[in-house]
Each structure stands twice: as C-alpha cells, then as structure tokens.
Design a protein around this motif. Sequence first.
Motif, PDB file in Angstrom:
ATOM      1  N   PRO A  77      16.455   5.877  11.914  1.00 23.59           N
ATOM      2  CA  PRO A  77      15.248   6.178  11.136  1.00 23.59           C
ATOM      3  C   PRO A  77      15.381   5.815   9.656  1.00 23.59           C
ATOM      4  N   ILE A  78      16.570   5.990   9.078  1.00 23.81           N
ATOM      5  CA  ILE A  78      16.765   5.629   7.673  1.00 23.81           C
ATOM      6  C   ILE A  78      16.603   4.116   7.490  1.00 23.81           C
ATOM      7  N   LEU A  79      17.169   3.339   8.403  1.00 25.16           N
ATOM      8  CA  LEU A  79      17.030   1.882   8.316  1.00 25.16           C
ATOM      9  C   LEU A  79      15.567   1.471   8.416  1.00 25.16           C
ATOM     10  N   PHE A  80      14.849   2.055   9.375  1.00 19.44           N
ATOM     11  CA  PHE A  80      13.427   1.744   9.515  1.00 19.44           C
ATOM     12  C   PHE A  80      12.653   2.135   8.256  1.00 19.44           C
ATOM     13  N   ALA A  81      12.931   3.329   7.731  1.00 18.77           N
ATOM     14  CA  ALA A  81      12.197   3.818   6.562  1.00 18.77           C
ATOM     15  C   ALA A  81      12.505   2.997   5.317  1.00 18.77           C
ATOM     16  N   SER A  82      13.721   2.458   5.241  1.00 19.39           N
ATOM     17  CA  SER A  82      14.105   1.704   4.042  1.00 19.39           C
ATOM     18  C   SER A  82      13.393   0.357   3.948  1.00 19.39           C
ATOM     19  N   MET A  83      12.918  -0.159   5.074  1.00 23.72           N
ATOM     20  CA  MET A  83      12.278  -1.484   5.070  1.00 23.72           C
ATOM     21  C   MET A  83      10.982  -1.517   4.270  1.00 23.72           C
ATOM     22  N   PRO A  84      10.019  -0.613   4.533  1.00 21.47           N
ATOM     23  CA  PRO A  84       8.810  -0.624   3.706  1.00 21.47           C
ATOM     24  C   PRO A  84       9.087  -0.297   2.243  1.00 21.47           C
ATOM     25  N   VAL A  85      10.059   0.569   2.003  1.00 20.08           N
ATOM     26  CA  VAL A  85      10.404   0.908   0.615  1.00 20.08           C
ATOM     27  C   VAL A  85      10.962  -0.307  -0.100  1.00 20.08           C
ATOM     28  N   TYR A  86      11.858  -1.028   0.574  1.00 17.86           N
ATOM     29  CA  TYR A  86      12.453  -2.237  -0.006  1.00 17.86           C
ATOM     30  C   TYR A  86      11.381  -3.280  -0.298  1.00 17.86           C
ATOM     31  N   ASN A 137       0.851  -1.190   0.000  1.00 16.99           N
ATOM     32  CA  ASN A 137       0.000   0.000   0.000  1.00 16.99           C
ATOM     33  C   ASN A 137       0.891   1.245   0.000  1.00 16.99           C
ATOM     34  N   GLU A 138       0.783   2.040  -1.060  1.00 19.05           N
ATOM     35  CA  GLU A 138       1.649   3.219  -1.184  1.00 19.05           C
ATOM     36  C   GLU A 138       1.486   4.178  -0.010  1.00 19.05           C
ATOM     37  N   LEU A 139       0.239   4.363   0.460  1.00 11.18           N
ATOM     38  CA  LEU A 139       0.006   5.293   1.564  1.00 11.18           C
ATOM     39  C   LEU A 139       0.667   4.789   2.850  1.00 11.18           C
ATOM     40  N   MET A 140       0.647   3.487   3.056  1.00 11.52           N
ATOM     41  CA  MET A 140       1.291   2.912   4.227  1.00 11.52           C
ATOM     42  C   MET A 140       2.798   3.145   4.173  1.00 11.52           C
ATOM     43  N   VAL A 141       3.388   2.946   3.013  1.00  7.95           N
ATOM     44  CA  VAL A 141       4.826   3.147   2.848  1.00  7.95           C
ATOM     45  C   VAL A 141       5.194   4.607   3.080  1.00  7.95           C
ATOM     46  N   ILE A 142       4.443   5.501   2.448  1.00  2.00           N
ATOM     47  CA  ILE A 142       4.710   6.933   2.601  1.00  2.00           C
ATOM     48  C   ILE A 142       4.540   7.347   4.065  1.00  2.00           C
ATOM     49  N   GLY A 143       3.490   6.840   4.699  1.00  2.00           N
ATOM     50  CA  GLY A 143       3.250   7.165   6.100  1.00  2.00           C
ATOM     51  C   GLY A 143       4.397   6.739   6.993  1.00  2.00           C
ATOM     52  N   TYR A 144       4.951   5.543   6.732  1.00  2.00           N
ATOM     53  CA  TYR A 144       6.084   5.064   7.530  1.00  2.00           C
ATOM     54  C   TYR A 144       7.328   5.918   7.313  1.00  2.00           C
ATOM     55  N   VAL A 145       7.584   6.279   6.079  1.00  2.00           N
ATOM     56  CA  VAL A 145       8.762   7.090   5.779  1.00  2.00           C
ATOM     57  C   VAL A 145       8.646   8.457   6.450  1.00  2.00           C
TER      58      VAL A 145
END
Length: 226
Positions: free
Chosen positions: A211-220, A159-167
Amino acid sequence: MSWVTKTLSSTIGRKLIMALTGLFLILFLTGHVSGNLLLFKDDGGEAFNIYAKFMTTNPAVKLLSYLTYISIIGHVVFSIWLSRRNKAARPVGYGVSTPPSTTLSSRNMGILGTIILIFIVVHMQSFWAQMHWGDLPVVTYEGEQYKDLFSIVSFAFQNELMVIGYVVAMAFLAFHLSHGFASAFQTLGLNHAKYSPAIAVIGKIYCILVPILFASMPVYIYFTQS
C-alpha cells in the motif's frame, strides 16, 4: 448434486473460495505494483507506456486479467453472502463488548471491502477503461506507436483530491490486507508451528509495503510532473 454445487452452496466451500480468490488477488497486487514502479522512471513515461501496451495485448496477460476480474467478482459476492450469514446468526450483536481474539480490521472487513470496491471502480474507469477504449494521445518509440497512458496518469494526479483519495484508499487496503492475508492461510489449513510465524511476518511486511508503494506513486507524480 455435483461437488461444484456443494462447494458453492456450503459455508466452508465459500470460505475456501474467498481464501483462494483473496490470495490470487494478492498475487495480482504484487505484479501490479511491480509494473507500476515504472512510473518512477525518469524517461517521460516511455517504459510505463511500453509496459501498458504489453499488459493489454499479450494473450497470457489477457487470460490472467480475466481470472482477476472473476476473482474480484467472486470475492465480493461471497464476502457479501458470508457477512449476511454471520449477521443473521448473530442479530443482537455483542453489545458493548467486542468478541475475543478479533482486531479492528477483522470486525470491519465488510466496510473496508466496500470502500476498496468503490476505489476499484473509480480506478478502472479512470485508467483501465481509458487504456482500452479512451481517445488517448499516441507516442512513438523506435518506430512503434503506443498509447500515452502515462500522460493520462500524470494529468489525473495533478488533482489534489485524486491524490488524497488514492492515499486514503491505500490506507484502507492496508487494513483489509492485514486481516485477509493471515485469514486466507488459516482458512486453507496452512497453519504450522514452524511456518506460521514466518507467514505472519511476511504478511505484516506485505500489508505495509505494497500500500505504501501504491500510495507513493500519485504523490510522486503530483510533486514531479506539475
């Protein structure tokens, strides 16, 4: 009045609790991000599912989990109290100028903390609650059954919104940590001409890296599991 009551009712005591719970939560984030790095392993989620089962069944981890919940609640409650107290002590505000020696993060810790709290609630409902009480599919590795939390995570991050929200949430976390990390050491009186610069550097690296590591997970997952 006992020393516990005095500590909980005094401004200094509450600041100390804020600092201690904050540092404990920083340790929690370190462990959490380390374990979640298994999401990058290209094994269909096996390592992550085994890790998830260990984290929800090991007695020592369960104890640490309870301490984490208490720390989150305590951190939030005392931060609200301190924010209200500071506002009551300065009802007029600073006008058009900003107080000296403050940063954007330090002036907006309440807002940042509120956004992060909302994120925590959403995160726990989406994954933590599902792992404990959800009707998850089951997978078998070497004859042992595991809840397939990896499939839930993979589905959520399509879900794009979920990914964006996490980032975005991780960006807010970075700002929150950038002030909280140094502030916790200062509150505890751990200031030293020799060590404070090193602590400041470690804090800056931590506040960016985690935070970068956390944000990279949903993106990956979004780009590799679709």
